[in-house]
Design an enzyme around this catalytic site. Structure first.
Site, PDB file in Angstrom:
ATOM      1  N   GLU A   1       0.849  -1.195   0.000  1.00 22.25           N
ATOM      2  CA  GLU A   1       0.000   0.000   0.000  1.00 22.25           C
ATOM      3  C   GLU A   1       0.882   1.241   0.000  1.00 22.25           C
ATOM      4  O   GLU A   1       1.704   1.433   0.897  1.00 22.25           O
ATOM      5  CB  GLU A   1      -0.913   0.005   1.226  1.00 22.25           C
ATOM      6  CG  GLU A   1      -1.829   1.219   1.280  1.00 22.25           C
ATOM      7  CD  GLU A   1      -2.610   1.299   2.581  1.00 22.25           C
ATOM      8  OE1 GLU A   1      -3.511   2.137   2.661  1.00 22.25           O
ATOM      9  OE2 GLU A   1      -2.291   0.530   3.516  1.00 22.25           O
TER      10      GLU A   1
ATOM     11  N   ALA B   1       6.813  11.938  -3.265  1.00 20.11           N
ATOM     12  CA  ALA B   1       7.092  13.342  -3.565  1.00 20.11           C
ATOM     13  C   ALA B   1       8.432  13.487  -4.265  1.00 20.11           C
ATOM     14  O   ALA B   1       9.356  12.719  -4.014  1.00 20.11           O
ATOM     15  CB  ALA B   1       7.081  14.168  -2.276  1.00 20.11           C
TER      16      ALA B   1
ATOM     17  N   ASN C   1      -7.491  14.123  -9.001  1.00 19.70           N
ATOM     18  CA  ASN C   1      -6.333  14.770  -9.608  1.00 19.70           C
ATOM     19  C   ASN C   1      -5.161  13.815  -9.777  1.00 19.70           C
ATOM     20  O   ASN C   1      -4.243  14.094 -10.534  1.00 19.70           O
ATOM     21  CB  ASN C   1      -5.888  15.968  -8.754  1.00 19.70           C
ATOM     22  CG  ASN C   1      -6.893  17.091  -8.796  1.00 19.70           C
ATOM     23  OD1 ASN C   1      -7.580  17.274  -9.791  1.00 19.70           O
ATOM     24  ND2 ASN C   1      -7.000  17.838  -7.709  1.00 19.70           N
TER      25      ASN C   1
ATOM     26  N   VAL D   1      -5.443  10.496 -10.568  1.00 17.88           N
ATOM     27  CA  VAL D   1      -5.734   9.339 -11.417  1.00 17.88           C
ATOM     28  C   VAL D   1      -4.852   9.315 -12.660  1.00 17.88           C
ATOM     29  O   VAL D   1      -4.350   8.262 -13.062  1.00 17.88           O
ATOM     30  CB  VAL D   1      -7.226   9.332 -11.812  1.00 17.88           C
ATOM     31  CG1 VAL D   1      -7.496   8.276 -12.877  1.00 17.88           C
ATOM     32  CG2 VAL D   1      -8.090   9.056 -10.585  1.00 17.88           C
ATOM     33  N   GLY D   2      -4.639  10.482 -13.269  1.00 18.21           N
ATOM     34  CA  GLY D   2      -3.838  10.535 -14.489  1.00 18.21           C
ATOM     35  C   GLY D   2      -2.439  10.000 -14.299  1.00 18.21           C
ATOM     36  O   GLY D   2      -1.924   9.250 -15.142  1.00 18.21           O
TER      37      GLY D   2
END
EC number: 2.3.1.48
Length: 511
Positions: free
Chosen positions: A233, A238, A276, A278-279
């Site tokens: 998971e 970042a 935001n 998902v892409g």
């Protein structure tokens, strides 16, 4: 774009057991500044809640001076305590680094081209997904991908770039890197309490795959492997803002997949993504369709209102960190096979073929004289091939004469039509100065007549019809529908279509 993924259940409460309580939470929106997105997946967006159930929310400003001071203090104090044995004095603290603005490549770099920074907001649970943009914006050429991957691989081989995976193992250098990664997450996720980020990053059941450039952490992914269930998971991800647009986000995910497969024995990744994010996940191989048996993951991860559960199946054979080499070898193999079957790789010299007025050639050239045409499979019976040829004589010479006569007849009918007056001559640029700035491929009845009379230009009826249709299209492009020119073009086009159909019917009857 910045973001994070859903925290492990062991950190949602006081216990650390795999079967922690199963609750639903909402994904509150969180604003970020100085976040950028590009078409190359280098930035990421949030995929998890921005608040912890056990901690109060922080101020939303990522540029808070107190927040930055705390981040830097924690790193400097920790470094001195671990390596020097004593904390440094507050007056002797080194100055803050200039590159304090960061962007998360979190388990989700969302949409590929976000021109405005505020469009990269983190954890925007109320955001709307654009299905069209999801597929059109995410298009990425394999050539550009391979070039970036090979460039980063060369940096790794030169020792300037490292991708390392560590957990809280007590080793000084590893702990310093984890603190640096924690600071990146904290700066980029202002609504996520620092204590909660520290709890996940420093928890020994979690691991962090880090991007280390010149011995400094510039990004990473924190995840929890459930080895007994063979899935992981993703919690946070970042990349610092000044290291984006370099392919680190994709390269980081590739290293994570290979490490999770080879070291942890995982077969899948799961994460909760907001709209935001998902892409980014789609680019990295994640899907909304969950194929993993529910019994394997239910109760191990949390459900979140406003989040989209996404899954990535880790291929057991793909060389994730060497995909560029695999793609290059595949291309070479395909290219070699094509060369065996075709000579299309041979480039012939150009033809000196000057044209005069109306595009009519100064001299004729037989197709068989063009280098490479026969080698490409051309045969003489293809010359002048037309769908309408069946209406004419099978003999080529007779067909050419019949075609010329038909085009002359059509032009005569067009010139005699009362609506043909705007199209008989080329547009005079002195009367309409901007016409040729707007219409890049002009045509008129006079020019078409010259082409017909040359008996060299129109080798098929389709070529003649295409020129005529372009003439009507040009008129409708330049003029508004309420003008006489537009109306003339519409009426003349209808007349021409009917005339062509009737002439072809007559020619077919005769033959």
């Amino acid at each position: 774009m910045d973001g994070l993924a859903a925290p492990s259940p062991s950190h949602s409460g006081a216990t650390s057991g795999g079967g922690a309580s199963h609750r639903k939470r909402k994904l509150p929106p969180s604003s970020l500044s100085d976040a950028t997105a590009d078409e190359d997946d280098d930035t990421t967006a949030p995929s998890s809640p921005s608040t912890s159930p056990s901690s109060p929310s922080r101020p939303s400003s990522p540029s808070s001076s107190h927040s930055d001071d705390d981040d830097d203090d924690s790193l400097h104090t920790f470094t001195a305590a671990r390596l020097d044995g004593a904390p440094p004095s507050s007056s002797g603290r080194p100055p803050k680094p200039e590159s304090s603005t960061v962007s998360a490549a979190a388990a989700a770099a969302a949409a590929a081209a976000a021109p405005k920074p505020d469009s990269a907001s983190a954890a925007a649970g109320d955001g709307k997904e654009d299905p069209k943009g999801l597929f059109t914006d995410n298009i990425q050429t394999s050539g550009a991908y391979s070039a970036r991957e090979e460039g980063l691989k060369r940096e790794e081989e030169a020792g300037r770039l490292k991708f390392l995976c560590y957990s809280n193992d007590g080793v000084d250098e590893h702990m310093i890197w984890l603190v640096g990664l924690k600071n990146i997450f904290a700066r980029q996720l202002p609504n996520m309490p620092k204590e909660y980020i520290v709890r996940l990053v420093m928890d020994r059941t979690h691991k962090s795959m880090m991007v280390i450039r010149n011995n400094i952490v510039v990004g990473g992914i924190t995840y929890r492997p459930y080895t007994s269930q063979k899935f992981g998971e993703i919690a946070f991800c970042a990349i610092t803002a000044d290291e984006q647009v370099k392919g680190y986000g994709t390269r980081l995910m590739n290293h994570l997949k290979q490490h999770a497969r080879d070291a942890d024995g995982l077969t899948h990744f799961l994460t909760y993504a907001d709209n935001n994010a998902v892409g980014y996940f789609v680019k990295q191989g994640f899907t909304k369709e969950i194929t993993l048996d529910k019994e394997r993951w239910q109760g191990y991860i949390k459900d979140y209102d406003g989040g989209i559960l996404m899954e990535c199946r880790i291929d057991q054979k793909l060389p994730y960190v060497d995909l560029a080499t695999m793609i290059r070898r595949q291309r070479q193999a395909i290219d070699e096979k094509i060369r065996e079957l075709s000579n299309c790789h041979i480039v012939y010299s150009g033809i000196d073929f000057q044209k005069k007025e109306a595009g009519i050639p100064r001299r004729t050239m037989k197709p068989e004289d063009i280098q490479g045409l026969r080698e490409a499979g051309w045969t003489p019976d293809q010359w002048g091939h037309s769908k309408s040829r069946s209406a004419f004589s099978p003999d080529y010479s007779t067909y050419r004469q019949q075609l010329t006569n038909l085009m002359r007849s059509l032009l005569k009918n067009m010139n005699e039509h009362p609506d043909a007056w705007p199209f008989k001559e080329p547009v005079d640029s002195r009367d309409v100065p901007d016409y040729y700035d707007i219409i890049k491929d002009p045509i008129d009845l006079k020019t078409m007549s010259k082409r017909v009379e040359s008996e060299q230009y129109y080798v098929t009826l389709e070529m003649f019809v295409a020129d005529m249709k372009r003439m009507f299209s040009n008129a409708k492009t330049y003029n508004s529908p309420d003008t006489i020119y537009y109306k003339c073009a519409s009426r003349l086009e209808s007349f021409f279509s009917n005339k062509v159909a009737s002439q072809l019917a007559q020619a077919s009857t005769k033959n």
